[in-house]
Enzyme design. Structure first.
Site: not given
Length: 447
Positions: A20, A24, A28, A110, A137-138, A172, A214, A250, A365, A371
């Site tokens: 999680g 947004g 997730s 992404n 994390h990204r 992104e 974002r 997104h 997720n 994606c």
């Protein structure tokens, strides 16, 4: 010379879990702490890609990133052996432990923004790896993504792989980018969608109140300049802040385009009438063929249904004989409004067929069919210049299924992330994958 669009699908990594980590992203957040199945996740993705490949749609795969990202834990002050790092992070900084194990690189939309040769001044394919700095994390993904793309698109006479943008220019990738063109051979119009033109609280216009926007306008503009795009064929449009607050993190959660077709929801842009006018005028200046725009009103599909079904995160594709497909998650079939709309589009001949896939592991997720893939338009010569081992054939798909069955954990819980044995399991899986894909010495642990 033939120009073809390839779908580069990300293979889900062996540490896929539900931490999680994405504010947004409603899915997730909803599934945070659930037990994940890395094996089911990677097999679901392989099945989608293999099915499309059998239909004649060019498919390739991208390998997962190495996880855990132990350098993150060391940079955060943890010391000792690998096991020491995991145990200490679990006790003192579980959010950092979760970030270190994240398999979010599976969502290759992404990974980068891609502009094909027909659109660029130097006639090379340009790729800008996304910095993804809106989430810790990204943000860990950009260095390896850049290394991987430079390994694949190595011929600098045909390709330009740029560095990621500076961190403050939040980017992104292709999830906020749409290319429209009569065919892939033609120069297209490229639409960059951004969430904000200024840091939160300083924008003169409306802003989302619940979640952060974002994509920064300055990032989109920088990518367009780097890619040497024709300003007369390039548009910058702002997301509707209400959509961001409703979970549209997104643009590919609320709009999708392919060649001469654009599907979008009424709330895709801050001023959708103006956005459609700009897109149509730009298209008409350059192309005689009409552009088809399907605008979905909230009375047909509510914003909430659009987000929960991921209708607009579907893939629009054409088979070799020109039939148009829409590749949807099963969630679309479960929504009466979305299911009815898909049937209407097929009845009107706008879509030949809707294909539905079980992608529940990724969907839980927050990542749908769109994606999981990066679209890359390649000329014949460019296609010949990339590693052919990445192209998905029946034989390669069978190898990958066997590999996944033998090497991936069947289940993974948040508590498992502190187990050092998972490091060995993940590395063994990736080590074997590099032999299957002929990508030797790809990961740091192999060097």
């Amino acid at each position: 010379m033939t120009t073809t669009e390839f779908q580069f699908d990300g293979l889900v990594g062996p540490t896929h879990n539900y931490a999680g980590l994405a504010p947004g992203n409603l899915a997730s957040q909803t599934h945070r702490g659930d037990t994940a199945s890395p094996r089911a996740a990677v097999l679901q993705g392989i099945d989608k890609a293999a099915t499309l490949a059998r239909l004649g749609i060019p498919q390739a795969v991208l390998p997962p990133h190495e996880r855990p990202h132990l350098d993150l834990l060391r940079a955060a002050g943890f010391t000792g052996t690998d096991a020491d790092l995991l145990h200490a992070a679990q006790r003192h900084a579980p959010e950092l432990l979760a970030a270190a194990w994240s398999a979010s690189a599976m969502w290759t939309a992404n990974a980068a923004t891609v502009s094909p040769a027909p659109d660029t001044a130097d006639q090379r394919l340009h790729l800008s790896p996304a910095n993804l700095t809106s989430a810790l994390h990204r943000s860990l993904e950009a260095p390896f993504t850049t290394r991987l793309l430079r390994r694949i698109f190595a011929d600098d006479t045909r390709f330009a792989v740029h560095d990621p943008l500076p961190a403050a220019l939040t980017d992104e990738g292709a999830a906020n980018h749409t290319r429209l063109a009569p065919t892939h051979d033609n120069p297209g119009i490229e639409i960059f969608t951004y969430g904000t033109a200024a840091p939160r609280g300083t924008s003169p216009g409306p802003e989302p109140r619940r979640f952060n926007a974002r994509q920064r306008l300055a990032a989109s503009q920088a990518v367009a300049r780097r890619h040497q795009l024709d300003p007369q064929r390039t548009l910058f449009l702002q997301q509707h802040p209400d959509a961001i607050d409703a979970g549209v993190f997104h643009n590919d959660v609320i709009a999708v385009g392919d060649t001469d077709l654009l599907l979008l929801h009424e709330h895709a842009y801050i001023d959708t009438d103006d956005a459609i006018s700009q897109i149509t005028e730009t298209w008409n200046r350059h192309h005689a063929q009409p552009l088809i725009i399907l605008r979905v009103h909230p009375d047909e599909v509510s914003l909430e249904d659009a987000v929960s079904s991921y209708l607009f995160n579907s893939q629009l594709l054409r088979t070799p004989d020109g039939q148009r497909l829409i590749v949807c998650p099963e969630n679309c079939r479960q929504s009466p409004a979305v299911s009815r709309l898909l049937e209407d589009w097929q009845t009107q001949g706008l879509i030949h067929e809707a294909l539905f896939f079980d992608l529940q592991q990724s969907m839980s997720n927050g990542g749908g069919p769109a994606c999981l893939r990066l679209r890359v338009v390649l000329t014949d010569h460019q296609q010949a210049a990339i590693p052919q081992s990445l192209l998905l054939t029946e034989r390669r798909a069978a190898q990958l299924r066997d590999w996944a069955h033998r090497t991936y954990p069947e289940t993974l819980t948040p508590d498992d992330l502190a187990d050092p044995k998972l490091i060995t399991i993940a590395r063994d899986a990736l080590d074997e994958l590099t032999r299957i894909l002929n990508l030797s010495n790809l990961y740091d642990f192999q060097r």
